[in-house]
Design a protein around this motif. Structure first.
Motif, short mmCIF file in Angstrom:
data_model
loop_
_atom_site.label_atom_id
_atom_site.label_comp_id
_atom_site.label_asym_id
_atom_site.label_seq_id
_atom_site.Cartn_x
_atom_site.Cartn_y
_atom_site.Cartn_z
N THR A 64 2.73 -57.18 92.30
CA THR A 64 3.19 -55.98 93.00
C THR A 64 2.12 -55.39 93.91
N SER A 115 -1.36 -61.53 91.77
CA SER A 115 -0.73 -60.22 91.94
C SER A 115 0.78 -60.38 92.04
N THR A 127 -7.09 -55.21 86.82
CA THR A 127 -6.36 -53.97 87.09
C THR A 127 -5.33 -53.83 85.98
N VAL A 161 -3.77 -57.15 84.14
CA VAL A 161 -3.73 -57.35 82.69
C VAL A 161 -2.27 -57.49 82.26
N GLY A 168 -3.00 -48.89 81.76
CA GLY A 168 -3.47 -47.89 80.80
C GLY A 168 -4.47 -48.43 79.81
C1 LIG Z 1 4.16 -58.50 81.89
C2 LIG Z 1 3.23 -57.33 82.10
C3 LIG Z 1 2.39 -56.94 81.08
C4 LIG Z 1 1.50 -55.87 81.27
N1 LIG Z 1 0.65 -55.55 80.26
C5 LIG Z 1 -0.22 -54.53 80.43
C6 LIG Z 1 -1.13 -54.20 79.38
O1 LIG Z 1 -1.21 -54.83 78.33
N2 LIG Z 1 -1.96 -53.13 79.57
C7 LIG Z 1 -1.94 -52.39 80.73
O2 LIG Z 1 -2.70 -51.43 80.82
N3 LIG Z 1 -1.12 -52.72 81.77
C8 LIG Z 1 -0.26 -53.77 81.64
N4 LIG Z 1 0.59 -54.12 82.68
C9 LIG Z 1 0.47 -53.40 83.99
C10 LIG Z 1 -0.33 -54.19 85.04
O3 LIG Z 1 -1.50 -54.74 84.47
C11 LIG Z 1 -0.76 -53.32 86.24
O4 LIG Z 1 0.29 -52.59 86.76
C12 LIG Z 1 -1.42 -54.18 87.32
O5 LIG Z 1 -2.22 -53.35 88.14
C13 LIG Z 1 -0.41 -54.91 88.20
O6 LIG Z 1 -1.11 -55.64 89.20
P1 LIG Z 1 -0.38 -56.26 90.48
O7 LIG Z 1 0.26 -55.09 91.23
O8 LIG Z 1 -1.48 -56.87 91.28
O9 LIG Z 1 0.63 -57.24 90.03
C14 LIG Z 1 1.48 -55.18 82.52
C15 LIG Z 1 2.35 -55.58 83.54
C16 LIG Z 1 3.21 -56.65 83.34
C17 LIG Z 1 4.14 -57.05 84.49
#
Ligand SMILES: Cc1cc2nc3c(=O)[nH]c(=O)nc-3n(C[C@H](O)[C@H](O)[C@H](O)COP(=O)(O)O)c2cc1C
Length: 259
Positions: free
Chosen positions: A11, A9, A83, A54, A86
């Motif tokens: 954030t 994680s 998680t 993701v 979108g």
């Molecule tokens: C580098 C990066 C790439 C991401 N790619 C996607 C993606 O392909 N599809 C999506 O739905 N969210 C994407 N996200 C959003 C994160 O998957 C989402 O906010 C996640 O819940 C963050 O988890 P965390 O708060 O535990 O770090 C991406 C975020 C980052 C930082």
């Protein structure tokens, strides 16, 4: 403990979800993947969960590396939770394949839409929308926890295979392997006061302070913890992040990422 939840994680979405699930399961411990990846991972629990954000329609590099290192008996009950903001792309299918190559069947795979944190593309969504997502998250956790307790084999929540073979494959095979180097996009504006929070929150020790300013060492996981936790909002990535609203899960604290 009967269950071990390994999470990654930047954030807090995956941390909060891991805590919520552990509370429902009652007999689960939570382990941060960066803390475990370089140790000899011995797993006595009969049930293993991998909880990850993701990135670019797939799993973060550190998560796939961790799974590669895991030594598991075939009898273990293994599930994953993605998680995402979108579109999860083929992240769950990717891990299903990775476990299959290790001779392990993935018994369940769940996707949770949570607030996105990729600030180069968008700012944090409004609080009321975030709260709706958090309510849905809690409800879904309550639904899946009994299934996990029963060790139920469920259909994996994943995208259609044809999507996997087009866009997401491009990301997984071309972009994701280069992510460690993508920290060259980070920089600090004049508000940086050298407080070092970015150094402390980086889960892979990819940042050091030189002359009071952060320098990135090209082993980045792209979790964006450095940018999102910067107290001055001085840390930027590319040209679109100045002035954009930062995101951190409201149920997690800075200490969760620095201790
Ligand atoms: C580098 C990066 C790439 C991401 N790619 C996607 C993606 O392909 N599809 C999506 O739905 N969210 C994407 N996200 C959003 C994160 O998957 C989402 O906010 C996640 O819940 C963050 O988890 P965390 O708060 O535990 O770090 C991406 C975020 C980052 C930082």
């Amino acid at each position: 403990m009967k269950t071990t939840l390994f999470y990654f994680s930047g954030t807090g979405n995956c941390l909060k979800l891991s805590r919520d699930l552990a509370k429902e399961l009652k007999d689960a411990s939570i382990v941060f993947i960066p803390d475990a990846i370089n140790s000899d991972i011995k797993i006595s629990s009969e049930c293993i969960g991998i909880i990850f954000p993701v990135y670019c329609f797939g799993a973060p590099l550190i998560v796939t590396e961790f799974i590669n290192k895991l030594k598991l008996d075939k009898e273990k009950y293994v599930f994953v939770i993605a998680t995402y903001g979108g579109w999860a792309g083929s992240a769950i299918a990717q891990l299903e394949k990775q476990f299959k190559n290790k001779g392990i069947m993935l018994s369940a795979g769940y996707g949770f839409v949570m607030p996105g944190n990729y600030t180069p593309f968008y700012g944090a969504i409004p609080t009321d929308k975030q709260n709706k997502m958090f309510d849905r998250e809690i409800n879904k956790i309550k639904k899946i926890a009994p299934l996990i307790k029963e060790r139920k084999i469920s259909k994996l929540e994943k995208n259609l295979p044809f999507i996997d073979f087009s866009v997401t494959r491009l990301f997984k095979e071309i972009i994701v392997p280069r992510l460690h180097n993508e920290d060259k996009g980070f920089w600090v504006d004049s508000r940086c006061n050298g407080c070092g929070v970015c150094v402390k929150v980086c889960p892979v020790n990819n940042i050091e302070l030189r002359d009071g300013k952060p320098v990135w060492l090209h082993k980045c996981e792209q979790c964006f913890a450095c940018l999102q936790w910067c107290p001055q909002e001085a840390l930027q990535c590319g040209k679109n992040t100045p002035g954009r609203k930062r995101y951190r899960n409201p149920e997690v604290a800075l200490q969760d990422f620095t201790e």
